[in-house]
Design a protein around this motif. Structure first.
Motif, PDB file in Angstrom:
ATOM      1  N   TYR A 174      -8.687 -25.526   9.332  1.00  0.00           N
ATOM      2  CA  TYR A 174      -7.617 -25.852   8.963  1.00  0.00           C
ATOM      3  C   TYR A 174      -7.662 -24.487   7.696  1.00  0.00           C
ATOM      4  CZ  TYR A 174      -3.042 -25.554   6.933  1.00  0.00           C
ATOM      5  OH  TYR A 174      -2.135 -25.069   5.520  1.00  0.00           O
ATOM      6  N   PRO A 175      -8.359 -24.412   6.509  1.00  0.00           N
ATOM      7  CA  PRO A 175      -7.786 -23.767   5.852  1.00  0.00           C
ATOM      8  C   PRO A 175      -9.219 -21.780   6.207  1.00  0.00           C
ATOM      9  CG  PRO A 175      -8.954 -25.423   4.729  1.00  0.00           C
ATOM     10  CD  PRO A 175      -9.196 -25.834   6.261  1.00  0.00           C
ATOM     11  N   ARG A 176     -10.024 -22.091   7.169  1.00  0.00           N
ATOM     12  CA  ARG A 176     -10.265 -21.427   7.975  1.00  0.00           C
ATOM     13  C   ARG A 176      -9.534 -20.625   8.558  1.00  0.00           C
ATOM     14  NH1 ARG A 176     -14.120 -21.294  11.799  1.00  0.00           N
ATOM     15  NH2 ARG A 176     -15.337 -19.350  12.315  1.00  0.00           N
ATOM     16  N   PHE A 177      -8.786 -21.122   9.578  1.00  0.00           N
ATOM     17  CA  PHE A 177      -8.031 -20.443  10.243  1.00  0.00           C
ATOM     18  C   PHE A 177      -6.760 -19.652   9.452  1.00  0.00           C
ATOM     19  CE2 PHE A 177      -4.573 -21.053  13.435  1.00  0.00           C
ATOM     20  CZ  PHE A 177      -5.485 -20.213  14.484  1.00  0.00           C
ATOM     21  N   ARG A 178      -6.602 -20.560   8.313  1.00  0.00           N
ATOM     22  CA  ARG A 178      -5.017 -20.008   7.838  1.00  0.00           C
ATOM     23  C   ARG A 178      -5.480 -18.675   6.841  1.00  0.00           C
ATOM     24  NH1 ARG A 178      -4.662 -23.548   3.422  1.00  0.00           N
ATOM     25  NH2 ARG A 178      -5.930 -22.096   2.513  1.00  0.00           N
ATOM     26  N   ARG A 179      -6.588 -18.444   7.135  1.00  0.00           N
ATOM     27  CA  ARG A 179      -7.332 -17.400   5.828  1.00  0.00           C
ATOM     28  C   ARG A 179      -7.442 -16.482   7.569  1.00  0.00           C
ATOM     29  NH1 ARG A 179      -9.903 -17.041   0.934  1.00  0.00           N
ATOM     30  NH2 ARG A 179     -10.707 -15.174   0.696  1.00  0.00           N
ATOM     31  N   TRP A 180      -7.595 -17.165   8.557  1.00  0.00           N
ATOM     32  CA  TRP A 180      -8.490 -16.023   9.161  1.00  0.00           C
ATOM     33  C   TRP A 180      -6.383 -15.187   9.466  1.00  0.00           C
ATOM     34  CZ3 TRP A 180      -7.365 -16.349  14.657  1.00  0.00           C
ATOM     35  CH2 TRP A 180      -8.287 -15.227  15.622  1.00  0.00           C
ATOM     36  N   ILE A 181      -5.991 -16.067   9.741  1.00  0.00           N
ATOM     37  CA  ILE A 181      -4.535 -15.342  10.017  1.00  0.00           C
ATOM     38  C   ILE A 181      -3.640 -14.360   8.651  1.00  0.00           C
ATOM     39  CG2 ILE A 181      -2.073 -15.976  10.517  1.00  0.00           C
ATOM     40  CD1 ILE A 181      -4.298 -16.209  12.925  1.00  0.00           C
ATOM     41  N   ALA A 182      -4.497 -14.739   7.915  1.00  0.00           N
ATOM     42  CA  ALA A 182      -3.826 -14.018   6.261  1.00  0.00           C
ATOM     43  C   ALA A 182      -4.223 -12.266   6.669  1.00  0.00           C
ATOM     44  CB  ALA A 182      -4.349 -14.825   4.786  1.00  0.00           C
ATOM     45  N   PHE A 183      -5.799 -13.259   7.101  1.00  0.00           N
ATOM     46  CA  PHE A 183      -6.602 -11.495   7.292  1.00  0.00           C
ATOM     47  C   PHE A 183      -5.473  -9.917   8.178  1.00  0.00           C
ATOM     48  CE2 PHE A 183      -9.462 -12.937   4.004  1.00  0.00           C
ATOM     49  CZ  PHE A 183     -10.129 -11.637   3.784  1.00  0.00           C
ATOM     50  N   HIS A 184      -5.313 -10.719   9.364  1.00  0.00           N
ATOM     51  CA  HIS A 184      -4.890 -10.400   9.964  1.00  0.00           C
ATOM     52  C   HIS A 184      -3.247  -9.450   9.715  1.00  0.00           C
ATOM     53  CE1 HIS A 184      -4.418  -8.619  14.623  1.00  0.00           C
ATOM     54  NE2 HIS A 184      -3.206  -9.194  13.657  1.00  0.00           N
ATOM     55  N   GLU A 185      -2.490 -10.636   8.733  1.00  0.00           N
ATOM     56  CA  GLU A 185      -1.540  -9.845   8.949  1.00  0.00           C
ATOM     57  C   GLU A 185      -1.400  -8.689   7.723  1.00  0.00           C
ATOM     58  OE1 GLU A 185       0.639 -10.905  10.925  1.00  0.00           O
ATOM     59  OE2 GLU A 185      -0.081 -12.291  12.359  1.00  0.00           O
ATOM     60  N   VAL A 186      -2.848  -9.170   6.973  1.00  0.00           N
ATOM     61  CA  VAL A 186      -2.337  -8.393   5.354  1.00  0.00           C
ATOM     62  C   VAL A 186      -3.283  -6.775   6.198  1.00  0.00           C
ATOM     63  CG1 VAL A 186      -3.694  -7.788   3.467  1.00  0.00           C
ATOM     64  CG2 VAL A 186      -3.094  -9.971   3.845  1.00  0.00           C
ATOM     65  N   ALA A 187      -4.217  -6.752   7.389  1.00  0.00           N
ATOM     66  CA  ALA A 187      -4.660  -5.818   8.020  1.00  0.00           C
ATOM     67  C   ALA A 187      -3.533  -4.921   8.508  1.00  0.00           C
ATOM     68  CB  ALA A 187      -5.739  -6.193   8.811  1.00  0.00           C
ATOM     69  N   HIS A 188      -2.139  -5.461   8.868  1.00  0.00           N
ATOM     70  CA  HIS A 188      -0.743  -4.661   9.492  1.00  0.00           C
ATOM     71  C   HIS A 188      -0.453  -4.139   8.007  1.00  0.00           C
ATOM     72  CE1 HIS A 188      -1.620  -5.333  13.341  1.00  0.00           C
ATOM     73  NE2 HIS A 188      -1.537  -6.404  13.596  1.00  0.00           N
ATOM     74  N   ALA A 189      -0.574  -4.735   6.898  1.00  0.00           N
ATOM     75  CA  ALA A 189       0.322  -4.507   5.555  1.00  0.00           C
ATOM     76  C   ALA A 189      -0.639  -3.412   4.941  1.00  0.00           C
ATOM     77  CB  ALA A 189       0.712  -4.984   4.513  1.00  0.00           C
ATOM     78  N   ALA A 190      -1.635  -2.832   5.518  1.00  0.00           N
ATOM     79  CA  ALA A 190      -3.090  -2.042   4.675  1.00  0.00           C
ATOM     80  C   ALA A 190      -2.371  -0.944   5.773  1.00  0.00           C
ATOM     81  CB  ALA A 190      -4.648  -1.827   5.093  1.00  0.00           C
ATOM     82  N   GLU A 191      -2.285  -0.720   7.133  1.00  0.00           N
ATOM     83  CA  GLU A 191      -1.895   0.451   7.868  1.00  0.00           C
ATOM     84  C   GLU A 191      -0.731   0.802   7.638  1.00  0.00           C
ATOM     85  OE1 GLU A 191      -3.545  -1.252  12.160  1.00  0.00           O
ATOM     86  OE2 GLU A 191      -2.367  -1.936  11.433  1.00  0.00           O
ATOM     87  N   PHE A 192       0.936   0.107   7.382  1.00  0.00           N
ATOM     88  CA  PHE A 192       1.649   0.566   6.861  1.00  0.00           C
ATOM     89  C   PHE A 192       2.081   1.034   5.756  1.00  0.00           C
ATOM     90  CE2 PHE A 192       2.847  -1.552  10.967  1.00  0.00           C
ATOM     91  CZ  PHE A 192       3.841  -1.025  11.427  1.00  0.00           C
ATOM     92  N   GLY A 193       1.353   0.514   4.554  1.00  0.00           N
ATOM     93  CA  GLY A 193       0.945   1.178   3.501  1.00  0.00           C
ATOM     94  C   GLY A 193       0.316   2.223   3.075  1.00  0.00           C
ATOM     95  N   ALA A 194      -0.495   2.361   4.598  1.00  0.00           N
ATOM     96  CA  ALA A 194      -1.154   3.808   4.315  1.00  0.00           C
ATOM     97  C   ALA A 194      -0.085   4.841   5.289  1.00  0.00           C
ATOM     98  CB  ALA A 194      -3.067   4.124   4.748  1.00  0.00           C
ATOM     99  N   ALA A 195       0.279   4.400   5.611  1.00  0.00           N
ATOM    100  CA  ALA A 195       1.254   5.263   6.645  1.00  0.00           C
ATOM    101  C   ALA A 195       2.668   5.155   6.320  1.00  0.00           C
ATOM    102  CB  ALA A 195       1.122   5.197   8.310  1.00  0.00           C
ATOM    103  N   PRO A 196       3.394   5.939   4.957  1.00  0.00           N
ATOM    104  CA  PRO A 196       4.528   5.448   5.352  1.00  0.00           C
ATOM    105  C   PRO A 196       5.247   5.701   6.239  1.00  0.00           C
ATOM    106  CG  PRO A 196       4.174   6.672   3.432  1.00  0.00           C
ATOM    107  CD  PRO A 196       3.044   6.700   4.208  1.00  0.00           C
ATOM    108  N   TRP A 197       5.266   6.686   7.215  1.00  0.00           N
ATOM    109  CA  TRP A 197       6.137   7.252   8.024  1.00  0.00           C
ATOM    110  C   TRP A 197       6.053   6.651   9.021  1.00  0.00           C
ATOM    111  CZ3 TRP A 197       2.855   7.864  12.117  1.00  0.00           C
ATOM    112  CH2 TRP A 197       1.308   7.663  12.059  1.00  0.00           C
ATOM    113  N   LEU A 198       5.286   5.617   9.577  1.00  0.00           N
ATOM    114  CA  LEU A 198       4.369   5.062  10.430  1.00  0.00           C
ATOM    115  C   LEU A 198       5.823   4.083  11.223  1.00  0.00           C
ATOM    116  CD1 LEU A 198       3.132   3.611  12.864  1.00  0.00           C
ATOM    117  CD2 LEU A 198       1.792   2.443  11.180  1.00  0.00           C
ATOM    118  N   SER A 199       6.335   3.360  10.397  1.00  0.00           N
ATOM    119  CA  SER A 199       7.915   2.560  11.002  1.00  0.00           C
ATOM    120  C   SER A 199       8.604   3.390  11.302  1.00  0.00           C
ATOM    121  CB  SER A 199       8.311   1.793   9.438  1.00  0.00           C
ATOM    122  OG  SER A 199       7.479   0.844   8.946  1.00  0.00           O
TER     123      SER A 199
END
Length: 319
Positions: A163-188
């Motif tokens: 469970y902790p490893r799976f939870r961490r994997w989900i967190a990395f995936h969602e934060v990866a999306h945060a990185a994209e939208f943070g790098a591209a303020p025009w994307l939204s």
């Protein structure tokens, strides 16, 4: 969970719109077990630690400047429905405003029931979500980062993974999306404009193929780049997690498979695979920082044709 009250909420649909959104949300919640939010201190610290670790690792690997929402929301399924019903309402608004029917009351009940089923299905299946506030009344507000804790726990148990490893994997995936939208303020705004153009055309009885083609290409880039960051930043292997999750979805019952098809889950998987292959090629050829050129502006996004010919995109944006 009370199926009788769920049916009653649908049957009591009223108002002037083609969907009674309040009753759709009520019916979805009545028909969906909210799940336990009895989090231990270790759970809360685990989510927070996973998000921080993902932010730091992805910053280091991608060289992108971004941050994550100040608070990651740990939700149950009813919380998720409440957080997302307004998005459904906003997306459907242009179609609702053009809709007409000979039997408005019957149509409203049928549409309310359909939306309640979709909301309930998603609430039982979403693990994590980064919300860039597309179509929001306040697009400058704080973006959302959600984890549907009961689903994360149940999925880890069903997949027989740590469970902790799976939870961490989900967190990395969602934060990866945060990185994209943070790098591209025009994307939204770009995604919102393509979505609105496509929906408005449908409301007028037309099909804006170009808008949907551009939206699909952009979403393929969003999903593919997130996969690249996951692959390079996650501090463990995750091939087994992806394989087991895919196997679980393929083993779903016929009703679940139909709902997934209606919601475009097959398209989303294709976007993952196509986008991942594109960015892996770019990163292998020019380095991961070259791949971030996709977020320089809308004109830098790969076109639909370039997604299958990454060298053509490289020559165009990084000659």
């Amino acid at each position: 969970m009370n199926l009788l009250r769920s049916v009653r909420a649908v049957a009591d649909a009223s108002g002037t719109g083609v969907v009674d959104w309040e009753n759709a949300a009520t019916a979805a919640k009545e028909g969906t077990d909210p799940g336990s939010l009895d989090l231990s201190r270790a759970d809360r610290e685990g989510y927070a630690g996973d998000v921080r670790a993902a932010r730091d690792r992805i910053r280091d690997v991608s060289k992108l400047s971004f941050d994550v929402p100040a608070t990651a929301q740990i939700q149950n399924r009813h919380h998720w429905i409440d957080a997302n019903v307004e998005t459904f309402r906003t997306v459907m608004a242009p179609i609702e405003s053009h809709a007409s029917t000979w039997f408005p009351e019957f149509s409203r009940i049928a549409n309310t029931g359909t939306m309640s089923v979709l909301l309930g299905f998603l609430a039982r299946n979403v693990l994590g979500q980064y919300d860039p506030l597309l179509l929001a009344d306040d697009p400058d507000g704080d973006h959302g980062l959600y984890f549907v804790h009961p689903n994360v726990v149940e999925a880890a148990d069903a997949l027989e993974v740590d469970y902790p490893r799976f939870r961490r994997w989900i967190a990395f995936h969602e934060v990866a999306h945060a990185a994209e939208f943070g790098a591209a303020p025009w994307l939204s705004e770009y995604l919102e404009s393509r979505m609105e153009a496509g929906v408005l055309a449908m409301a007028d009885g037309e099909l804006d193929r170009e808008a949907f083609r551009e939206l699909d290409a952009a979403m393929t880039a969003v999903e593919g780049y997130a996969e690249l960051l996951m692959d390079r930043a996650f501090d463990d292997t995750y091939v087994d997690l992806r394989r087991k999750l895919d196997e679980r979805r393929r083993a779903a019952g016929p009703i679940a498979r139909v709902v997934r098809r209606l919601l475009g889950f097959g398209l989303k998987r294709r976007q993952y695979e196509r986008g991942s292959a594109f960015f892996e090629h770019v990163a292998d050829a020019r380095g991961i920082e070259a791949a971030t050129a996709a977020w320089d502006g809308p004109e830098s996004l790969p076109t639909s044709a370039e997604l299958d010919r990454p060298d053509a995109w490289i020559r165009r944006v990084d000659p």
